[in-house]
Motif scaffolding. Structure first.
Motif, PDB file in Angstrom:
ATOM      1  N   TYR A 129     -89.468  21.720 -21.002  1.00 29.75           N
ATOM      2  CA  TYR A 129     -89.390  20.764 -19.891  1.00 29.75           C
ATOM      3  C   TYR A 129     -89.589  21.477 -18.556  1.00 29.75           C
ATOM      4  CZ  TYR A 129     -87.625  17.055 -16.877  1.00 29.75           C
ATOM      5  OH  TYR A 129     -87.504  16.110 -15.894  1.00 29.75           O
ATOM      6  N   LEU A 130     -88.945  22.610 -18.380  1.00 25.48           N
ATOM      7  CA  LEU A 130     -89.089  23.356 -17.123  1.00 25.48           C
ATOM      8  C   LEU A 130     -90.529  23.837 -16.940  1.00 25.48           C
ATOM      9  CD1 LEU A 130     -85.794  25.463 -17.151  1.00 25.48           C
ATOM     10  CD2 LEU A 130     -86.312  23.450 -15.766  1.00 25.48           C
ATOM     11  N   LEU A 131     -91.161  24.243 -18.019  1.00 27.48           N
ATOM     12  CA  LEU A 131     -92.555  24.686 -17.933  1.00 27.48           C
ATOM     13  C   LEU A 131     -93.451  23.552 -17.449  1.00 27.48           C
ATOM     14  CD1 LEU A 131     -94.759  26.856 -18.611  1.00 27.48           C
ATOM     15  CD2 LEU A 131     -94.903  25.783 -20.866  1.00 27.48           C
ATOM     16  N   MET A 132     -93.281  22.364 -18.024  1.00 32.58           N
ATOM     17  CA  MET A 132     -94.147  21.240 -17.682  1.00 32.58           C
ATOM     18  C   MET A 132     -93.867  20.713 -16.276  1.00 32.58           C
ATOM     19  SD  MET A 132     -96.119  20.734 -20.318  1.00 32.58           S
ATOM     20  CE  MET A 132     -96.694  19.035 -20.235  1.00 32.58           C
ATOM     21  N   VAL A 133     -92.580  20.722 -15.875  1.00 29.15           N
ATOM     22  CA  VAL A 133     -92.207  20.107 -14.603  1.00 29.15           C
ATOM     23  C   VAL A 133     -92.272  21.101 -13.446  1.00 29.15           C
ATOM     24  CG1 VAL A 133     -90.337  18.974 -13.345  1.00 29.15           C
ATOM     25  CG2 VAL A 133     -90.786  18.363 -15.722  1.00 29.15           C
ATOM     26  N   LYS A 134     -91.689  22.289 -13.635  1.00 30.98           N
ATOM     27  CA  LYS A 134     -91.599  23.251 -12.541  1.00 30.98           C
ATOM     28  C   LYS A 134     -92.856  24.110 -12.388  1.00 30.98           C
ATOM     29  CE  LYS A 134     -87.396  22.054 -11.455  1.00 30.98           C
ATOM     30  NZ  LYS A 134     -87.105  21.382 -10.171  1.00 30.98           N
ATOM     31  N   THR A 135     -93.445  24.487 -13.509  1.00 33.39           N
ATOM     32  CA  THR A 135     -94.610  25.373 -13.445  1.00 33.39           C
ATOM     33  C   THR A 135     -95.913  24.585 -13.305  1.00 33.39           C
ATOM     34  OG1 THR A 135     -93.458  26.985 -14.830  1.00 33.39           O
ATOM     35  CG2 THR A 135     -95.847  27.235 -14.607  1.00 33.39           C
ATOM     36  N   TYR A 136     -96.090  23.593 -14.159  1.00 38.50           N
ATOM     37  CA  TYR A 136     -97.333  22.824 -14.140  1.00 38.50           C
ATOM     38  C   TYR A 136     -97.268  21.591 -13.234  1.00 38.50           C
ATOM     39  CZ  TYR A 136     -98.481  25.649 -18.235  1.00 38.50           C
ATOM     40  OH  TYR A 136     -98.730  26.683 -19.092  1.00 38.50           O
ATOM     41  N   HIS A 137     -96.063  21.204 -12.795  1.00 44.49           N
ATOM     42  CA  HIS A 137     -95.887  20.061 -11.885  1.00 44.49           C
ATOM     43  C   HIS A 137     -96.513  18.791 -12.459  1.00 44.49           C
ATOM     44  CE1 HIS A 137     -94.461  22.916  -8.878  1.00 44.49           C
ATOM     45  NE2 HIS A 137     -95.557  23.634  -9.080  1.00 44.49           N
ATOM     46  N   LEU A 138     -96.162  18.485 -13.696  1.00 44.63           N
ATOM     47  CA  LEU A 138     -96.737  17.329 -14.379  1.00 44.63           C
ATOM     48  C   LEU A 138     -95.741  16.183 -14.527  1.00 44.63           C
ATOM     49  CD1 LEU A 138     -98.843  19.033 -17.200  1.00 44.63           C
ATOM     50  CD2 LEU A 138     -99.609  18.109 -15.010  1.00 44.63           C
ATOM     51  N   ILE A 145     -98.761  13.933 -21.067  1.00 43.79           N
ATOM     52  CA  ILE A 145     -98.904  13.332 -22.399  1.00 43.79           C
ATOM     53  C   ILE A 145    -100.205  13.788 -23.043  1.00 43.79           C
ATOM     54  CG2 ILE A 145     -99.027  11.144 -23.650  1.00 43.79           C
ATOM     55  CD1 ILE A 145     -97.589   9.898 -21.199  1.00 43.79           C
ATOM     56  N   LEU A 146    -101.253  13.894 -22.240  1.00 45.71           N
ATOM     57  CA  LEU A 146    -102.582  14.197 -22.763  1.00 45.71           C
ATOM     58  C   LEU A 146    -102.708  15.632 -23.264  1.00 45.71           C
ATOM     59  CD1 LEU A 146    -105.460  12.960 -23.070  1.00 45.71           C
ATOM     60  CD2 LEU A 146    -105.979  13.954 -20.835  1.00 45.71           C
ATOM     61  N   LEU A 147    -102.228  16.589 -22.475  1.00 45.65           N
ATOM     62  CA  LEU A 147    -102.483  18.000 -22.782  1.00 45.65           C
ATOM     63  C   LEU A 147    -101.701  18.541 -23.985  1.00 45.65           C
ATOM     64  CD1 LEU A 147    -102.702  19.491 -19.165  1.00 45.65           C
ATOM     65  CD2 LEU A 147    -104.560  18.826 -20.692  1.00 45.65           C
ATOM     66  N   PRO A 148    -100.388  18.286 -24.098  1.00 44.80           N
ATOM     67  CA  PRO A 148     -99.647  18.907 -25.214  1.00 44.80           C
ATOM     68  C   PRO A 148    -100.135  18.493 -26.593  1.00 44.80           C
ATOM     69  CG  PRO A 148     -98.125  18.109 -23.540  1.00 44.80           C
ATOM     70  CD  PRO A 148     -99.472  17.560 -23.201  1.00 44.80           C
ATOM     71  N   LEU A 149    -100.669  17.279 -26.735  1.00 43.79           N
ATOM     72  CA  LEU A 149    -101.101  16.793 -28.043  1.00 43.79           C
ATOM     73  C   LEU A 149    -102.554  17.126 -28.339  1.00 43.79           C
ATOM     74  CD1 LEU A 149     -99.451  13.245 -28.008  1.00 43.79           C
ATOM     75  CD2 LEU A 149     -98.523  15.363 -28.934  1.00 43.79           C
ATOM     76  N   SER A 216     -91.110   9.597 -22.622  1.00 49.28           N
ATOM     77  CA  SER A 216     -89.691   9.487 -22.268  1.00 49.28           C
ATOM     78  C   SER A 216     -89.214  10.708 -21.493  1.00 49.28           C
ATOM     79  CB  SER A 216     -88.851   9.300 -23.532  1.00 49.28           C
ATOM     80  OG  SER A 216     -88.881  10.464 -24.342  1.00 49.28           O
ATOM     81  N   LEU A 217     -89.857  11.836 -21.684  1.00 45.11           N
ATOM     82  CA  LEU A 217     -89.452  13.058 -20.993  1.00 45.11           C
ATOM     83  C   LEU A 217     -90.026  13.150 -19.585  1.00 45.11           C
ATOM     84  CD1 LEU A 217     -89.810  15.800 -23.785  1.00 45.11           C
ATOM     85  CD2 LEU A 217     -87.703  14.796 -22.911  1.00 45.11           C
ATOM     86  N   PHE A 218     -91.285  12.778 -19.418  1.00 40.16           N
ATOM     87  CA  PHE A 218     -92.002  13.112 -18.185  1.00 40.16           C
ATOM     88  C   PHE A 218     -92.418  11.910 -17.344  1.00 40.16           C
ATOM     89  CE2 PHE A 218     -93.095  16.516 -21.294  1.00 40.16           C
ATOM     90  CZ  PHE A 218     -92.340  17.525 -20.710  1.00 40.16           C
ATOM     91  N   LEU A 219     -92.266  10.688 -17.851  1.00 40.85           N
ATOM     92  CA  LEU A 219     -92.629   9.520 -17.055  1.00 40.85           C
ATOM     93  C   LEU A 219     -91.371   8.758 -16.667  1.00 40.85           C
ATOM     94  CD1 LEU A 219     -95.776   8.146 -18.949  1.00 40.85           C
ATOM     95  CD2 LEU A 219     -95.659   9.794 -17.078  1.00 40.85           C
ATOM     96  N   SER A 220     -91.122   8.665 -15.387  1.00 40.65           N
ATOM     97  CA  SER A 220     -89.927   7.979 -14.897  1.00 40.65           C
ATOM     98  C   SER A 220     -90.263   6.529 -14.553  1.00 40.65           C
ATOM     99  CB  SER A 220     -89.375   8.703 -13.666  1.00 40.65           C
ATOM    100  OG  SER A 220     -90.297   8.623 -12.589  1.00 40.65           O
ATOM    101  N   ALA A 221     -89.289   5.843 -13.967  1.00 44.88           N
ATOM    102  CA  ALA A 221     -89.478   4.434 -13.615  1.00 44.88           C
ATOM    103  C   ALA A 221     -90.516   4.251 -12.516  1.00 44.88           C
ATOM    104  CB  ALA A 221     -88.143   3.828 -13.181  1.00 44.88           C
ATOM    105  N   ARG A 222     -90.867   5.323 -11.814  1.00 44.17           N
ATOM    106  CA  ARG A 222     -91.872   5.206 -10.756  1.00 44.17           C
ATOM    107  C   ARG A 222     -93.266   4.946 -11.310  1.00 44.17           C
ATOM    108  NH1 ARG A 222     -90.818  10.533  -7.234  1.00 44.17           N
ATOM    109  NH2 ARG A 222     -90.616  11.379  -9.344  1.00 44.17           N
ATOM    110  N   VAL A 223     -93.482   5.249 -12.604  1.00 41.69           N
ATOM    111  CA  VAL A 223     -94.771   4.979 -13.245  1.00 41.69           C
ATOM    112  C   VAL A 223     -94.748   3.557 -13.774  1.00 41.69           C
ATOM    113  CG1 VAL A 223     -96.365   5.688 -15.064  1.00 41.69           C
ATOM    114  CG2 VAL A 223     -95.025   7.410 -13.840  1.00 41.69           C
ATOM    115  N   THR A 224     -95.597   2.720 -13.246  1.00 40.46           N
ATOM    116  CA  THR A 224     -95.597   1.301 -13.626  1.00 40.46           C
ATOM    117  C   THR A 224     -96.130   1.093 -15.030  1.00 40.46           C
ATOM    118  OG1 THR A 224     -95.931   0.682 -11.312  1.00 40.46           O
ATOM    119  CG2 THR A 224     -96.376  -1.005 -12.988  1.00 40.46           C
TER     120      THR A 224
END
Length: 295
Positions: A129-138, A145-149, A216-224
């Motif tokens: 989670y820290l890698l995706m959010v803090k390092t890659y800013h995703l 969602i696209l890249l990890p899979l 559920s991990l990376f998309l918050s309520a701000r994403v419609t």
């Protein structure tokens, strides 16, 4: 003309019966899901599931599509992610599998071991989670969602094993004719990998279509517009919360679509991807490398 014996006919008829029974066993659960999704909730609670709808109603589907714009947007997002992820994933995985089978590639064994080793161990959820959010800013980005899979060690190993069935003499023949590596791959190797591309493409498409955990991990309520599976997951959870809330103690929820809602979400989520399978099924049993190289 080959004469068929009684035993041959018996074995053939027995095989047809076994396949027919197995097909029915596979179809019946899906029919139960579809019928229950169109049934009234109170009837399902009393009489249970049935192959035919009981007191047909569209209440469960009305609840799902009460905000039709969001559902349609989720469909569009899921279709776009599935299409892009499958196309780019196939391109990367097929090129990786081919490169790891090139006999003139000195690092193929080391890279193969690294890919296999990475499939056995994971750093855990927190570092990921820290890698995706803090390092890659995703955070709140569809790329999370696209890249990890897009690349899976198991799919790379599967493609590598498929490429082994393609004779290396094709690559050597392309070199003799003056073709470059990319030309050899696109014009000679890739056409021979249609069964592999169809199989792995289906795995990728199913993975993207059914994805909800990354959302559920990376998309918050701000994403419609969230991916379809995660949006349906939220609808079911909200319905469950509504029924179990304090207000539920004072309101009659006997006809509230809960079980039927779950079945309706399964139909909405499964229906489109089921239509893809007939177009790739024939490639699973096609051996197109036979006779590719003479003598």
């Amino acid at each position: 003309m080959v004469r068929r014996t009684i035993s041959d006919i018996f074995v053939e008829r027995l095989a047809i019966i076994i396949v027919a029974v197995f097909t029915c066993l596979c179809i019946i659960p899906f029919l139960l899901i579809v019928a229950t999704s169109f049934s009234a909730e109170e009837i399902v609670r009393v009489k249970g599931f049935s192959i035919l709808p009981q007191s047909p109603t569209l209440e469960a589907y009305k609840m799902i599509f009460q905000n039709g714009k969001v559902i349609i947007g989720s469909y569009i997002v899921t279709i776009a992610i599935t299409a892009l992820g499958t196309v780019f994933g196939l391109a990367i995985i097929s090129m990786t599998g081919y490169a790891l089978n090139r006999q003139d590639f000195p690092l193929r064994n080391g890279i193969s071991f690294f890919i296999y080793f990475a499939s056995l161990f994971s750093a855990g959820l927190a570092p990921y989670y820290l890698l995706m959010v803090k390092t890659y800013h995703l955070k709140d980005n569809y790329l999370a969602i696209l890249l990890p899979l897009m690349m899976s060690p198991w799919l790379i190993i599967l493609m590598k094993n498929f490429v082994k069935s393609v004779p290396y003499e094709l690559t050597e023949a392309g070199k003799i004719d003056g073709a470059g590596d990319f030309t050899i791959f696109v014009r000679l190797i890739l056409p021979m990998l249609k069964p592999a591309l169809a199989t792995i493409g289906l795995f990728l498409a199913l993975g993207y279509w059914n994805e909800w955990y990354q959302s559920s991990l990376f998309l918050s309520a701000r994403v419609t517009y969230k991916p379809l599976q995660y949006m349906l997951y939220q609808i079911v959870n909200q319905a469950q919360y509504l029924k179990n809330s304090i207000a539920g103690a004072y309101v009659d929820f006997s006809d509230f679509p809960q079980e039927t809602l779950k079945m309706a979400t399964a139909v909405v989520a499964t229906g489109p991807i089921v239509l893809v399978y007939p177009f790739v099924q024939k490639y699973f049993i096609t051996g197109i490398t036979v006779g590719a190289v003479k003598g």
